[in-house]
Design an enzyme around this catalytic site. Structure first.
Site, mmCIF file in Angstrom:
data_model
loop_
_atom_site.group_PDB
_atom_site.id
_atom_site.type_symbol
_atom_site.label_atom_id
_atom_site.label_comp_id
_atom_site.label_asym_id
_atom_site.label_seq_id
_atom_site.Cartn_x
_atom_site.Cartn_y
_atom_site.Cartn_z
ATOM 1 N N LYS A 1 50.635 22.586 -27.651
ATOM 2 C CA LYS A 1 50.063 23.803 -28.221
ATOM 3 C C LYS A 1 48.735 24.117 -27.529
ATOM 4 O O LYS A 1 47.965 23.199 -27.208
ATOM 5 C CB LYS A 1 49.850 23.608 -29.731
ATOM 6 N N SER B 1 51.370 28.692 -37.160
ATOM 7 C CA SER B 1 50.840 29.232 -35.928
ATOM 8 C C SER B 1 51.364 28.542 -34.668
ATOM 9 O O SER B 1 51.177 29.045 -33.568
ATOM 10 C CB SER B 1 49.313 29.128 -35.942
ATOM 11 N N SER C 1 51.199 25.014 -40.175
ATOM 12 C CA SER C 1 51.490 25.526 -38.842
ATOM 13 C C SER C 1 52.418 24.683 -37.978
ATOM 14 O O SER C 1 52.812 25.129 -36.900
ATOM 15 C CB SER C 1 50.200 25.751 -38.069
HETATM 16 N N1 GLN Z 1 49.050 30.193 -42.120
HETATM 17 C C1 GLN Z 1 47.906 29.398 -42.352
HETATM 18 C C2 GLN Z 1 46.665 30.116 -41.849
HETATM 19 O O1 GLN Z 1 46.805 31.151 -41.334
HETATM 20 C C3 GLN Z 1 48.036 28.047 -41.730
HETATM 21 C C4 GLN Z 1 47.805 28.032 -40.275
HETATM 22 C C5 GLN Z 1 47.760 26.660 -39.701
HETATM 23 O O2 GLN Z 1 48.288 25.698 -40.279
HETATM 24 N N2 GLN Z 1 47.057 26.525 -38.588
HETATM 25 O O3 GLN Z 1 45.583 29.668 -41.970
#
Ligand code: GLN
Length: 479
Positions: free
Chosen positions: A79, A154, A178
């Site tokens: 990532k 994400s 994410s």
């Molecule tokens: N959807 C959550 C956020 O936007 C989690 C994102 C993540 O785990 N990085 O913060």
């Protein structure tokens, strides 16, 4: 066309016995990338030449009788918020569009030391803020199972490239879901380890008290193998845990006989899609048939989880992202006359809309006069959410539920409705607030166009049980 690879264990054996070569494997990945990455947009950077050169080195070392490690010659996608020395690390943001780290994250050091090869860097919501990978400066990633759908976020790029067969395995990061959500959307396996299990050194910080790195793979066994390599204490991360790391593959097949599986009633309430509910319950029935005992449990503070998370995560983000000021890192606005104007223009032009929204929210909840009402209160509720789990784990050994309330939605469908987007995190964020481990495993019935992600979570540092339950579920799944 879906492309699949043999398991990491098989690939590793083939490469070590020279019935296959790392170079051939990397070439296969690059062929898939060439064919699929254009439309899918899973990779931001592909390290074709470097990966091939490294593969040839590893093949040569093996030919000379050397042992280059437990992941010798295995390509892995990383990532783009995990620092890679000499390789662009953008975090999906314009502000880091040209940022090349001068060091490797601890996980990358560990993987490389075990012989793995960095194949490329994957697309993501900007600074990991999002649930759909639509918030990337580099454009959205498409779901490998249906290009109209989001891949989840994400870590959508990581899940998509594994789901599409562009890489056998990947790393993602999980602050509020994410890793697990994109795994659920793309029909792959994703595990968020216990907070402190995997070093965060070199992971670009979003919410430092929530962030964890973890594997995204096509099988539970591959996830266990990768975890064996990336877990462990690291003096470079002050929150890293000294807890000993077991061999996660050793107990994978221990079964679920006699295990108590908790079903939290709040995770099956209003708002849960019927297909998701049906598949999760079928997965639970299979576990029952395999000898597990199912118990009803309650996590009563679940209804506050989204609000709590979006206060704490944004507060931490507003502080972590203060470092992007045009002086020390990345993008700097041009045609400005004063320092203040430079800061303002750099941040206005460099960050996307969602990141700006989070910085403003986070600054607000930390500001004098509002701190007690929001941030402090959220920390108190965080404790209540953690206590919910402590109580639940006196009645059960692990918890099973959906990873997401709905099937993946269409790209663009929720882009202008941040609240609807935040609500899709309802089943994943409590785990980050409590620091516990959780996995999403794909589960489908013959004829389903897309699998459902079934989530298993466990006690702190009990990834072994989480993996064993996931393994039992996987072997009863029908993708
Ligand atoms: N959807 C959550 C956020 O936007 C989690 C994102 C993540 O785990 N990085 O913060």
């Amino acid at each position: 066309m879906k492309h699949t690879y043999p398991s990491l264990a098989t690939l590793g054996r083939e490469i070590k016995t020279q019935t296959n070569s790392s170079a051939a494997l990397v070439e296969e990945c690059l062929k898939q990338v060439l064919e699929k990455n254009g439309p899918m947009n899973g990779f931001i950077t592909v390290c074709s030449d470097e990966a091939l050169a490294r593969a040839e080195e590893i093949d040569a070392a093996i030919a000379q009788g050397k042992d280059p490690g437990s992941l010798a010659g295995i390509p892995i996608a990383i990532k783009d918020n995990i620092s890679t020395k000499g390789i662009l690390t953008t975090c999906g943001s314009k502000i880091l569009e040209n940022y090349v780290p001068i060091f490797d994250a601890t996980v990358v050091q560990k993987l490389t030391a075990a012989g793995a090869i960095v194949l490329g860097k994957t697309n993501m919501d900007e600074f990991a803020m999002g649930s759909s990978t639509e918030n990337s400066f580099f454009g959205p990633t498409r779901n490998p199972l249906d290009p109209e759908k989001i891949p989840g976020g994400s870590s959508g790029g990581s899940a998509a490239v594994v789901g599409a067969g562009m890489a056998p395995v990947a790393l993602g990061s999980d602050t509020g879901g994410s890793i697990r959500q994109p795994a659920a959307c793309c029909g792959v396996v994703g595990i968020k380890p216990t907070y402190g299990r995997v070093s965060r050194y070199g992971l670009v910080a979003y919410g430092s008290s929530l962030d964890q790195i973890g594997p995204i793979t096509t099988s539970v066994e591959d996830a266990a193998l990768l975890l064996n390599v990336i877990c462990g204490f690291d003096e470079m991360d002050a929150t890293s845990s000294p807890e000993p790391v077991p061999d996660f593959t050793a107990t994978l097949n221990k079964g679920v006989e006699g295990l108590r599986i908790g079903l939290p009633r709040e995770y099956f309430a209003q708002g849960l899609d019927e297909t998701v509910r049906a598949r999760v319950m079928e997965a639970v029935d299979n576990l029952k048939a395999a000898g597990a005992q199912v118990v009803d449990i309650s996590l009563p503070h679940t209804e506050y989880a989204v609000a709590t998370y979006y206060i704490i995560a944004t507060a931490e983000a507003s502080s972590n992202l203060a470092r992007y000021d045009g002086v020390k890192f990345g993008f700097r606005a041009k045609d400005v006359s004063t320092l203040k104007e430079m800061y303002r223009e750099t941040r206005s032009q460099g960050f996307g809309a969602e990141v700006k929204r989070r910085i403003m929210l986070g600054t607000y909840v930390l500001s004098a006069g509002y701190y007690d009402a929001y941030y402090k209160k959220a920390q108190q509720v965080r404790t209540l959410i953690t206590e919910d789990f402590t109580k639940a784990f006196s009645q059960c050994d692990c918890i099973v539920g959906p990873a997401m309330p709905t099937m993946p939605f269409n790209i663009g469908e929720k882009a202008n409705d941040p609240l609807a987007m935040y609500l899709s995190d309802i089943y994943t964020i409590s785990l980050n607030l409590a620091g516990l481990p959780g996995i999403s495993v794909p589960f489908a019935r013959e004829g389903d166009s897309m699998p459902v992600g079934v989530q298993v979570f466990g006690r702190a540092f009990d990834e072994a049980t989480v993996l064993a339950v996931a393994q039992a579920m996987e072997s009863s799944a029908n993708p």
